[in-house]
Motif scaffolding. Sequence first.
Motif, short mmCIF file in Angstrom:
data_model
loop_
_atom_site.label_atom_id
_atom_site.label_comp_id
_atom_site.label_asym_id
_atom_site.label_seq_id
_atom_site.Cartn_x
_atom_site.Cartn_y
_atom_site.Cartn_z
N TYR A 139 -19.81 21.18 38.11
CA TYR A 139 -19.37 21.98 37.22
C TYR A 139 -20.43 24.05 37.36
O TYR A 139 -19.80 25.03 37.60
CB TYR A 139 -19.64 21.92 35.61
CG TYR A 139 -18.92 20.71 35.68
CD1 TYR A 139 -17.71 21.10 35.03
CD2 TYR A 139 -18.84 19.89 34.86
CE1 TYR A 139 -15.99 20.09 35.23
CE2 TYR A 139 -17.17 18.93 34.56
CZ TYR A 139 -16.45 19.12 34.65
OH TYR A 139 -15.75 18.03 34.55
N TRP A 140 -21.31 24.05 36.96
CA TRP A 140 -22.39 24.80 37.52
C TRP A 140 -22.06 25.90 38.50
O TRP A 140 -22.42 26.74 38.91
CB TRP A 140 -23.91 24.46 36.91
CG TRP A 140 -24.52 24.38 37.67
CD1 TRP A 140 -25.09 22.49 37.78
CD2 TRP A 140 -25.63 24.67 38.84
NE1 TRP A 140 -25.81 22.72 39.14
CE2 TRP A 140 -25.87 23.79 39.80
CE3 TRP A 140 -25.35 26.17 39.37
CZ2 TRP A 140 -27.07 24.00 41.14
CZ3 TRP A 140 -26.77 26.30 40.35
CH2 TRP A 140 -27.15 24.80 40.96
N GLN A 141 -22.51 24.96 39.62
CA GLN A 141 -21.68 25.63 40.64
C GLN A 141 -20.74 26.18 41.30
O GLN A 141 -20.76 27.32 41.74
CB GLN A 141 -22.31 24.42 41.97
CG GLN A 141 -23.66 23.86 42.09
CD GLN A 141 -23.31 22.63 41.51
OE1 GLN A 141 -23.01 22.03 40.31
NE2 GLN A 141 -24.06 21.89 42.12
N ALA A 142 -19.64 25.94 40.95
CA ALA A 142 -17.84 26.35 40.38
C ALA A 142 -18.23 27.15 39.40
O ALA A 142 -18.03 28.68 40.05
CB ALA A 142 -17.14 25.34 40.62
N ASN A 143 -19.21 27.09 38.45
CA ASN A 143 -18.88 28.66 37.75
C ASN A 143 -19.78 29.61 37.90
O ASN A 143 -19.93 30.83 37.99
CB ASN A 143 -19.35 27.89 36.58
CG ASN A 143 -18.33 27.49 35.63
OD1 ASN A 143 -16.81 27.04 35.47
ND2 ASN A 143 -19.09 26.20 34.78
N LEU A 144 -20.65 29.05 38.87
CA LEU A 144 -21.84 30.11 39.42
C LEU A 144 -20.50 31.79 39.99
O LEU A 144 -21.50 32.30 41.02
CB LEU A 144 -22.71 29.49 40.27
CG LEU A 144 -23.82 30.47 40.91
CD1 LEU A 144 -24.67 31.21 39.32
CD2 LEU A 144 -24.53 30.00 41.47
N ILE A 145 -19.66 31.35 41.22
CA ILE A 145 -19.00 31.97 41.55
C ILE A 145 -18.95 32.67 41.16
O ILE A 145 -18.70 34.07 41.01
CB ILE A 145 -17.63 30.89 42.66
CG1 ILE A 145 -18.21 30.14 43.09
CG2 ILE A 145 -16.78 32.09 43.12
CD1 ILE A 145 -17.09 28.30 43.87
N ALA A 146 -17.94 32.83 39.69
CA ALA A 146 -18.12 33.77 38.80
C ALA A 146 -18.88 34.74 38.78
O ALA A 146 -18.89 36.04 38.14
CB ALA A 146 -16.98 33.52 37.64
N VAL A 147 -19.91 33.93 38.41
CA VAL A 147 -21.19 34.67 37.43
C VAL A 147 -21.86 35.96 39.06
O VAL A 147 -21.66 36.87 38.89
CB VAL A 147 -22.50 33.81 37.13
CG1 VAL A 147 -23.83 34.26 37.09
CG2 VAL A 147 -21.95 32.57 36.26
N CYS A 207 -14.30 42.15 41.32
CA CYS A 207 -15.43 42.55 42.29
C CYS A 207 -14.81 42.84 42.94
O CYS A 207 -15.02 44.09 43.91
CB CYS A 207 -15.84 40.89 41.99
SG CYS A 207 -17.82 41.19 43.81
N GLY A 208 -13.69 41.91 43.77
CA GLY A 208 -12.99 42.77 45.33
C GLY A 208 -12.25 44.34 45.36
O GLY A 208 -12.67 45.51 45.88
N THR A 245 -20.38 36.96 41.70
CA THR A 245 -19.15 38.27 41.07
C THR A 245 -19.20 39.28 40.32
O THR A 245 -18.30 40.12 40.54
CB THR A 245 -17.88 37.15 41.91
OG1 THR A 245 -17.18 36.57 40.45
CG2 THR A 245 -17.26 36.72 43.41
N GLY A 246 -18.77 38.84 39.42
CA GLY A 246 -18.81 38.95 38.04
C GLY A 246 -20.50 40.38 37.95
O GLY A 246 -20.01 41.51 38.06
N LEU A 247 -21.66 39.97 38.31
CA LEU A 247 -22.52 40.85 38.58
C LEU A 247 -22.58 41.67 39.46
O LEU A 247 -22.78 42.98 39.62
CB LEU A 247 -23.93 39.45 38.15
CG LEU A 247 -24.03 39.20 37.95
CD1 LEU A 247 -25.31 38.31 38.36
CD2 LEU A 247 -25.18 39.82 36.43
N LEU A 248 -21.97 41.87 40.67
CA LEU A 248 -21.83 42.32 41.97
C LEU A 248 -19.92 42.99 41.35
O LEU A 248 -20.44 44.42 41.63
CB LEU A 248 -21.12 41.29 43.26
CG LEU A 248 -21.95 40.31 43.91
CD1 LEU A 248 -21.39 40.65 44.66
CD2 LEU A 248 -23.28 41.68 44.74
#
Length: 309
Positions: free
Chosen positions: A118-126, A177-178, A128-131
């Motif tokens: 779960y945390w690995q999947a949610n980290l994608i949004a983290v 992000c894009g 890209t959100g920071l970027l």
Amino acid sequence: MGRLNDKDPPSCMTQNGTTSERNQSRSDISRRTYLWSMVIILLLATALRVYALEADLPLHISLSQGPTTDGANTVAAGRNMVQFGEWDPLGDPRNPRYLYPGMTWLSFMFFRLLGTGYWQANLIAVVTGLLTIVFIAAFACEQFSRRAALLSAAIMATNYLFLMYNRTPMAYTPLTCGLAIALYFWQRGLRHTGWFLVSGLVTGLSILFIKIPGLSFLPVAFGGLALLAWRQRKRHGRVDPGPALLYVRGLLVSGWAWYYLVRRPSLDLLGTHLGRAINTFEPSLGLEENLRFALQSVLQFGIRSSFFL
């Protein structure tokens, strides 16, 4: 690459060596203050996003089940490839590998490096959100001031809705992000026209490979190009078609890549899916009901349905 402005706007990341930079420094905060403040904002944004990262989103964040169900669908193909060695081992007729190619590649990379969970999947949004915060702040800094950049970053770091969607593996945060990257390179094109090509390419990739609601960026981009042409004609008596042509060329290159990598392998699936995603007007409901739906969708950021609006 040519220049469009008579003089370049001051850079936010350089020393106060030029006259324009010294003039800016008199009315704006110092470079050191700006950098340290940005570090603090990004640390705060990171802490808010990674704390209890495996927790579900609040139920009231949306009137639909999307935040609960869509994230798992968008990363399913990447997870399958890491765990089973196949993108679609069960023969899913919707095949998320083609519906969400950008999310498929991102999830595969994160799961391959960090394992599946779960945390690995949610980290994608983290990430890209920071970027997104970084590129929006860079845009605001270049076009307005360091104060505007810090204000933009602080708002995005703490905005409740944006923060919540930065903690789930849905496609909306990578899409944002894009588009933030496309906006940043668009404004870079005002100084060196070649960057319009990069902006168009990133815009097209965001729309076609991440999620189609990225179409909402096109009126902004072409409206800006029209305004640029009007200013050129008013100032110089002629219009340079280069920026618009470069931007469109970038869009065409991304469209060509999408057609051969995504569209051709799954014609029937994408035809049905895209038609349903874009068809946001239902004649049988009448004009008043359609307008009410459109207004509600816009005010709720498209969370209820038809995010394209």
